[in-house]
Structure formats: structure tokens, C-alpha cells
Scaffold this motif. Structure first.
Motif, short mmCIF file in Angstrom:
data_model
loop_
_atom_site.label_atom_id
_atom_site.label_comp_id
_atom_site.label_asym_id
_atom_site.label_seq_id
_atom_site.Cartn_x
_atom_site.Cartn_y
_atom_site.Cartn_z
N LEU A 51 0.83 -1.21 0.00
CA LEU A 51 0.00 0.00 0.00
C LEU A 51 0.86 1.26 0.00
O LEU A 51 0.55 2.23 -0.70
CB LEU A 51 -0.94 -0.01 1.20
N ARG A 52 1.96 1.26 0.76
CA ARG A 52 2.85 2.44 0.81
C ARG A 52 3.50 2.73 -0.52
O ARG A 52 3.84 3.88 -0.80
CB ARG A 52 3.95 2.25 1.86
N THR A 53 3.69 1.72 -1.35
CA THR A 53 4.38 1.91 -2.64
C THR A 53 3.41 1.93 -3.81
O THR A 53 3.81 1.77 -4.95
CB THR A 53 5.44 0.81 -2.85
N TRP A 54 2.14 2.15 -3.52
CA TRP A 54 1.09 2.23 -4.55
C TRP A 54 0.78 3.70 -4.78
O TRP A 54 0.68 4.48 -3.83
CB TRP A 54 -0.16 1.54 -4.03
N HIS A 55 0.62 4.11 -6.03
CA HIS A 55 0.33 5.51 -6.35
C HIS A 55 -0.95 5.95 -5.64
O HIS A 55 -1.95 5.23 -5.66
CB HIS A 55 0.17 5.68 -7.86
N PRO A 56 -0.94 7.13 -5.02
CA PRO A 56 -2.13 7.60 -4.29
C PRO A 56 -3.41 7.63 -5.12
O PRO A 56 -4.49 7.38 -4.60
CB PRO A 56 -1.75 9.01 -3.82
N ARG A 57 -3.31 7.90 -6.42
CA ARG A 57 -4.53 8.00 -7.23
C ARG A 57 -5.11 6.63 -7.59
O ARG A 57 -6.28 6.56 -7.99
CB ARG A 57 -4.30 8.87 -8.45
#
Length: 127
Positions: A51-57
Motif C-alpha cells: 500500500l505504501r508503494t502504490w500511487h495515491p490515485r
């Protein structure tokens, strides 16, 4: 203490390879390194890192990993961009699991200088 090679398939130990990204001691320097570390996070069941390395959008609110999935190997099939000199990159890979494999072309972008996973498509599946 036994030193095991990293789940991502590189010859380094987990701690020297993807483990340092998972703990936050270092950031993945390329899109391929991030993809490898994300594969290792799936192997280790580290949903927080994913989750931390997933693009916010494009990041989901939560991620429920299947504890029954046994990942057995990673093969990088190709990359475009994704180096220190790029803002975007793609990595195509085959991830094998007990009972089959999947092929994904993942897209990555830099956000505040750090590589993040945007999304991917599945040009072919085997298994």
C-alpha cells in the motif's frame, strides 16, 4: 543465522536486497527494483509495504492478501524507462505460484522522487 537469497530472485540476501526497502532503510532506485520488492512483499505477506508503494490515485483503501497463495518465482521479461533518469517506467514480468503463473505489465511513476506502482495489465496468463 541462515542467509537466504531474496524472494525476488536476485542472489543477494533478503536483508541486503528487498528487505531494506520493506523496512524503509532505503528506497527502490528503479522501477524494476520497486517491482521486485513488491513481489517480495507479496511473498512475505507485507500488505503495508504494498500500500505504501502504490500511487495515491490508484491505491485501494485496503489490501487483503490470500495467505494460501504460495509464490514460487519471479522472471523479469522486459523493462522500459524506470531508471534514475526517467519519470515513468514499465516492467513486464512472470510471477509463478503453486499451480500456475501470471504475466503482468506494470506501470510505475515517480511521486516526490520515489517510485510507486500505478497499475498493470495482464497481456497473458499461463497455468
Amino acid at each position: 543465522m541462515t542467509t537466504r537469497s531474496c524472494p525476488c530472485g536476485l542472489a543477494q540476501s533478503y536483508d541486503a536486497c528487498c528487505g531494506r526497502f520493506h523496512t524503509g532503510a532505503a528506497a527502490a532506485p528503479t522501477a524494476e527494483a520497486l517491482m521486485r520488492s513488491r513481489y517480495s512483499a507479496f511473498v512475505k505477506g507485507d500488505a503495508g509495504y504494498l500500500l505504501r508503494t502504490w500511487h495515491p490515485r490508484t491505491r485501494p483503501e485496503r489490501l487483503d492478501l490470500d495467505p494460501g497463495t504460495r509464490w514460487t518465482g519471479l522472471e523479469v521479461l522486459g523493462t522500459t524507462g524506470g531508471s534514475a533518469f526517467h519519470a515513468t517506467g514499465t516492467v513486464t514480468f512472470r510471477a509463478s505460484y503453486r499451480g500456475g503463473s501470471l504475466v503482468e505489465r506494470s506501470r510505475f511513476e515517480r511521486v516526490d522522487g520515489a517510485w510507486v506502482y500505478v497499475d498493470g495489465d495482464f497481456p497473458g496468463e499461463a497455468g
